[in-house]
Scaffold this motif. Structure first.
Motif, PDB file in Angstrom:
ATOM      1  N   UNK A 257      -7.252   2.731  19.186  1.00  0.00           N
ATOM      2  CA  UNK A 257      -7.853   1.404  19.360  1.00  0.00           C
ATOM      3  C   UNK A 257      -7.921   0.695  18.003  1.00  0.00           C
ATOM      4  N   UNK A 258      -8.356   1.437  16.988  1.00  0.00           N
ATOM      5  CA  UNK A 258      -8.469   0.823  15.650  1.00  0.00           C
ATOM      6  C   UNK A 258      -7.106   0.344  15.167  1.00  0.00           C
ATOM      7  N   UNK A 259      -6.080   1.179  15.369  1.00  0.00           N
ATOM      8  CA  UNK A 259      -4.744   0.789  14.897  1.00  0.00           C
ATOM      9  C   UNK A 259      -4.225  -0.447  15.621  1.00  0.00           C
ATOM     10  N   UNK A 260      -4.689  -0.648  16.848  1.00  0.00           N
ATOM     11  CA  UNK A 260      -4.237  -1.852  17.563  1.00  0.00           C
ATOM     12  C   UNK A 260      -4.685  -3.108  16.822  1.00  0.00           C
ATOM     13  N   UNK A 261      -5.782  -2.992  16.050  1.00  0.00           N
ATOM     14  CA  UNK A 261      -6.234  -4.159  15.289  1.00  0.00           C
ATOM     15  C   UNK A 261      -5.236  -4.532  14.189  1.00  0.00           C
ATOM     16  N   UNK A 262      -4.417  -3.583  13.795  1.00  0.00           N
ATOM     17  CA  UNK A 262      -3.389  -3.899  12.792  1.00  0.00           C
ATOM     18  C   UNK A 262      -2.412  -4.930  13.324  1.00  0.00           C
ATOM     19  N   UNK A 263      -2.256  -4.978  14.642  1.00  0.00           N
ATOM     20  CA  UNK A 263      -1.280  -5.904  15.208  1.00  0.00           C
ATOM     21  C   UNK A 263      -1.775  -7.342  15.206  1.00  0.00           C
ATOM     22  N   UNK A 264      -3.056  -7.520  14.825  1.00  0.00           N
ATOM     23  CA  UNK A 264      -3.545  -8.885  14.661  1.00  0.00           C
ATOM     24  C   UNK A 264      -3.159  -9.431  13.288  1.00  0.00           C
ATOM     25  N   UNK A 265      -2.588  -8.572  12.458  1.00  0.00           N
ATOM     26  CA  UNK A 265      -2.145  -8.987  11.126  1.00  0.00           C
ATOM     27  C   UNK A 265      -0.640  -9.239  11.190  1.00  0.00           C
ATOM     28  N   UNK A 266      -0.220 -10.362  10.629  1.00  0.00           N
ATOM     29  CA  UNK A 266       1.212 -10.664  10.647  1.00  0.00           C
ATOM     30  C   UNK A 266       1.983  -9.627   9.836  1.00  0.00           C
ATOM     31  N   UNK A 267       3.112  -9.179  10.369  1.00  0.00           N
ATOM     32  CA  UNK A 267       4.003  -8.343   9.571  1.00  0.00           C
ATOM     33  C   UNK A 267       4.369  -9.111   8.303  1.00  0.00           C
ATOM     34  N   UNK A 268       4.578  -8.401   7.246  1.00  0.00           N
ATOM     35  CA  UNK A 268       4.994  -9.053   5.999  1.00  0.00           C
ATOM     36  C   UNK A 268       6.193  -8.302   5.446  1.00  0.00           C
ATOM     37  N   UNK A 269       7.148  -9.064   4.966  1.00  0.00           N
ATOM     38  CA  UNK A 269       8.373  -8.461   4.430  1.00  0.00           C
ATOM     39  C   UNK A 269       8.080  -7.894   3.042  1.00  0.00           C
ATOM     40  N   UNK A 270       8.168  -6.607   2.878  1.00  0.00           N
ATOM     41  CA  UNK A 270       7.978  -6.080   1.518  1.00  0.00           C
ATOM     42  C   UNK A 270       9.154  -6.494   0.644  1.00  0.00           C
ATOM     43  N   UNK A 271       8.956  -6.588  -0.657  1.00  0.00           N
ATOM     44  CA  UNK A 271      10.101  -6.913  -1.522  1.00  0.00           C
ATOM     45  C   UNK A 271      11.196  -5.855  -1.378  1.00  0.00           C
ATOM     46  N   UNK A 272      12.443  -6.295  -1.463  1.00  0.00           N
ATOM     47  CA  UNK A 272      13.567  -5.364  -1.287  1.00  0.00           C
ATOM     48  C   UNK A 272      13.481  -4.214  -2.270  1.00  0.00           C
ATOM     49  N   UNK A 273      12.852  -4.492  -3.397  1.00  0.00           N
ATOM     50  CA  UNK A 273      12.706  -3.477  -4.440  1.00  0.00           C
ATOM     51  C   UNK A 273      11.916  -2.257  -3.971  1.00  0.00           C
ATOM     52  N   UNK A 274      11.035  -2.453  -2.999  1.00  0.00           N
ATOM     53  CA  UNK A 274      10.121  -1.365  -2.640  1.00  0.00           C
ATOM     54  C   UNK A 274      10.853  -0.145  -2.085  1.00  0.00           C
ATOM     55  N   UNK A 275      11.850  -0.353  -1.257  1.00  0.00           N
ATOM     56  CA  UNK A 275      12.555   0.806  -0.705  1.00  0.00           C
ATOM     57  C   UNK A 275      13.292   1.549  -1.817  1.00  0.00           C
ATOM     58  N   UNK A 276      13.752   0.818  -2.830  1.00  0.00           N
ATOM     59  CA  UNK A 276      14.383   1.492  -3.972  1.00  0.00           C
ATOM     60  C   UNK A 276      13.369   2.345  -4.734  1.00  0.00           C
ATOM     61  N   UNK A 277      12.163   1.799  -4.904  1.00  0.00           N
ATOM     62  CA  UNK A 277      11.112   2.573  -5.579  1.00  0.00           C
ATOM     63  C   UNK A 277      10.813   3.854  -4.811  1.00  0.00           C
ATOM     64  N   UNK A 278      10.753   3.729  -3.497  1.00  0.00           N
ATOM     65  CA  UNK A 278      10.460   4.909  -2.675  1.00  0.00           C
ATOM     66  C   UNK A 278      11.597   5.915  -2.804  1.00  0.00           C
ATOM     67  N   UNK A 279      12.830   5.427  -2.722  1.00  0.00           N
ATOM     68  CA  UNK A 279      13.988   6.332  -2.862  1.00  0.00           C
ATOM     69  C   UNK A 279      13.938   7.052  -4.207  1.00  0.00           C
ATOM     70  N   UNK A 280      13.648   6.281  -5.253  1.00  0.00           N
ATOM     71  CA  UNK A 280      13.638   6.882  -6.588  1.00  0.00           C
ATOM     72  C   UNK A 280      12.577   7.971  -6.711  1.00  0.00           C
ATOM     73  N   UNK A 281      11.492   7.789  -6.006  1.00  0.00           N
ATOM     74  CA  UNK A 281      10.381   8.742  -6.139  1.00  0.00           C
ATOM     75  C   UNK A 281      10.578   9.980  -5.269  1.00  0.00           C
ATOM     76  N   UNK A 282      11.482   9.932  -4.326  1.00  0.00           N
ATOM     77  CA  UNK A 282      11.611  11.046  -3.378  1.00  0.00           C
ATOM     78  C   UNK A 282      11.906  12.398  -4.020  1.00  0.00           C
ATOM     79  N   UNK A 283      12.912  12.521  -4.860  1.00  0.00           N
ATOM     80  CA  UNK A 283      13.224  13.858  -5.379  1.00  0.00           C
ATOM     81  C   UNK A 283      12.061  14.467  -6.135  1.00  0.00           C
ATOM     82  N   UNK A 284      11.357  13.638  -6.922  1.00  0.00           N
ATOM     83  CA  UNK A 284      10.240  14.169  -7.691  1.00  0.00           C
ATOM     84  C   UNK A 284       9.195  14.753  -6.765  1.00  0.00           C
ATOM     85  N   UNK A 285       8.873  14.031  -5.689  1.00  0.00           N
ATOM     86  CA  UNK A 285       7.846  14.531  -4.776  1.00  0.00           C
ATOM     87  C   UNK A 285       8.343  15.762  -4.034  1.00  0.00           C
ATOM     88  N   UNK A 286       9.622  15.714  -3.639  1.00  0.00           N
ATOM     89  CA  UNK A 286      10.142  16.859  -2.899  1.00  0.00           C
ATOM     90  C   UNK A 286      10.150  18.094  -3.778  1.00  0.00           C
TER      91      UNK A 286
END
Lengths: 208, 262
Positions: free
Chosen positions: B49-78
């Protein structure tokens, strides 16, 4: 139990490569095997709602990005924490996003003061969704907004301050000048009513 | 359990589902949940029920850079959590696929790039004993650097040395439309800033932002990016640190660059 509010399995904005047709749980299983394209597919599906939610709570784009990054790295490190028998993946991921964003907002108390500015950003800078997404998103948002609108104002206020503001029950009592016990009662009543309204809406809509 | 007691726990369950409990209440509820399946089931339901409240918030496009940051961080975390082989296998698969597009070898360039890497690793103290975490990250960076050198075995690939006025050094390895930046000595970027890799096709040509990236751990940095559409065989590279999270149009002060960029 409600559960049908999960996002569509494959959204139009997803990359054409990878595993576009797989359900969330199957992608999570691939992430457990450290399949990076599966993680990217899940990011394509849920990066926007996660970012939208964390930005709303934090009112700071850089911190919101940090939260989203941490959410997907947590998924990568320990995807086994998601148990499909306990609900939709979207619910789990958004819960984690909310939890991490609230942690940050409590550490950065002054962020709350900037929330009004953030809401202005929300109103003016949100990108136009893809056409297919727009229909789904609009339906989903209308349903939740209608359900929230049917709550008595004190209940809606308490839930809003908690979920979107990151305030604790005790803080809400202080902010609204209401006894703590009353705040807790309002939140419980509000959530029960919200659950009932959403279930009814879903039954009437006949959707997944 | 009385109805009143039950409602008290339900109130705490709702508080937990909204992340709205005080620490004391949170600990009390955790102890209770361990022995109450009803409350565990209620919590699961209320989270939805609580998570359904998230759908009252407009989706927002993250900067394209963010997926690169996540990719870069993956090996270190793994690497930090153990499963090393699958990640590196995936990196090798991707790099092998990229390498397969190139047909010839270029030993002189390979030797030059290898010399740069050796200099980079020695100057940064790779072979000095470190804490396990640092060793894991160093191993990850070394693996990535080795893969970059491997790609330089192919004929159309080449590298450009990058230097700075300080301890930072590195090289850019170009393979078709892909460029790998291998650097050492870059400090962690400041809050609210990111590093930006720039490229140009020659002296006097416009420097174009290729991608942004973050440095979260001092030591080796390996970043992979796709060259901007229409750019072929760039020979000038630079790295700047800039405010914000979107790619700027003009470079700031070059921290690390080829001789023409610095």
């Amino acid at each position: 139990m409600i559960g049908p509010l999960a996002l569509p399995r494959a959204r139009s904005a997803e990359p054409s490569s990878g595993h576009p047709a797989l359900e969330d749980a199957a992608l999570v299983a691939l992430v457990l095997e450290h399949d990076t394209s599966a993680l990217e597919q899940l990011y394509a599906r849920y990066g926007k709602p996660c970012y939208g939610l964390s930005r709303r709570i934090l009112g700071d784009e850089q911190l919101a990005q940090d939260v989203v990054q941490e959410v997907f790295l947590t998924l990568w490190r320990d995807a086994s924490r998601y148990d499909p028998s306990r609900g939709a993946f979207a619910t789990w991921l958004l819960s984690m996003t909310h939890h991490k964003a609230v942690d940050v907002v409590r550490r950065e108390e002054n962020l709350r003061k900037r929330r009004l500015a953030a809401e202005a950003v929300e109103a003016t800078a949100s990108p136009q969704p893809e056409p297919d997404d727009a229909a789904w998103t609009g339906l989903r948002r209308d349903r939740v907004r209608a359900a929230l609108a049917r709550l008595p104002e004190p209940q809606r206020e308490a839930l809003g301050l908690a979920y979107y503001g990151g305030y604790t029950q005790r803080e809400i009592a202080g902010l609204t000048g209401t006894p703590l016990g009353t705040v807790k009662t309002r939140m419980l009543a509000g959530m029960r009513k919200l659950r009932g309204v959403l279930e009814t809406a879903l039954d009437e809509g006949g959707e997944r | 359990m009385s109805i009143e007691q039950h409602d008290e726990w339900s109130e705490l369950v709702v508080g937990r589902s909204l992340d709205a409990l005080e620490p004391g209440d949170d600990a009390r509820l955790s102890a209770h949940l361990a022995g109450c399946s009803d409350c565990r089931a209620l919590l699961s339901e209320m989270r939805q029920v609580a998570s359904s409240m998230a759908y009252d918030v407009a989706d927002a496009e993250p900067p394209a850079e963010l997926i690169n940051r996540i990719r870069d961080a993956l090996p270190q975390h793994a690497l930090g959590s153990g499963p090393l082989v699958p990640v590196l296998a995936d990196q090798r698969r991707r790099r092998a696929s990229r390498s397969a597009r190139v047909a010839h070898r270029s030993r002189p360039l390979l030797a030059a790039a290898a010399a740069v890497v050796v200099a980079v690793l020695v100057s940064s103290g790779v072979f000095v004993a470190r804490a396990d975490h640092d060793r894991d990250q160093t191993r990850s960076a070394l693996q990535a650097e080795t893969a970059v050198i491997g790609n330089l075995q192919h004929g159309s690939s080449y590298s450009v040395s990058l230097r700075s006025g300080g301890p930072a050094a590195g090289f850019a390895a170009v393979n078709g439309s892909t460029v790998d930046l291998v650097a050492t000595g870059l400090d962690r970027n400041n809050a609210g800033t990111m590093y930006v890799l720039w490229a140009a096709t020659g002296r006097g040509a416009t420097m174009t932002a290729v991608r942004g990236f973050s440095v979260t751990t001092a030591g080796q940095t390996v970043v992979t990016a796709t060259l901007p559409a229409g750019m072929t065989k760039p020979t000038i590279f630079g790295v700047t640190e800039q405010e914000g999270t979107t790619l700027p149009r003009t470079p700031g002060t070059v921290i690390l660059g080829s001789s023409s960029a610095a």
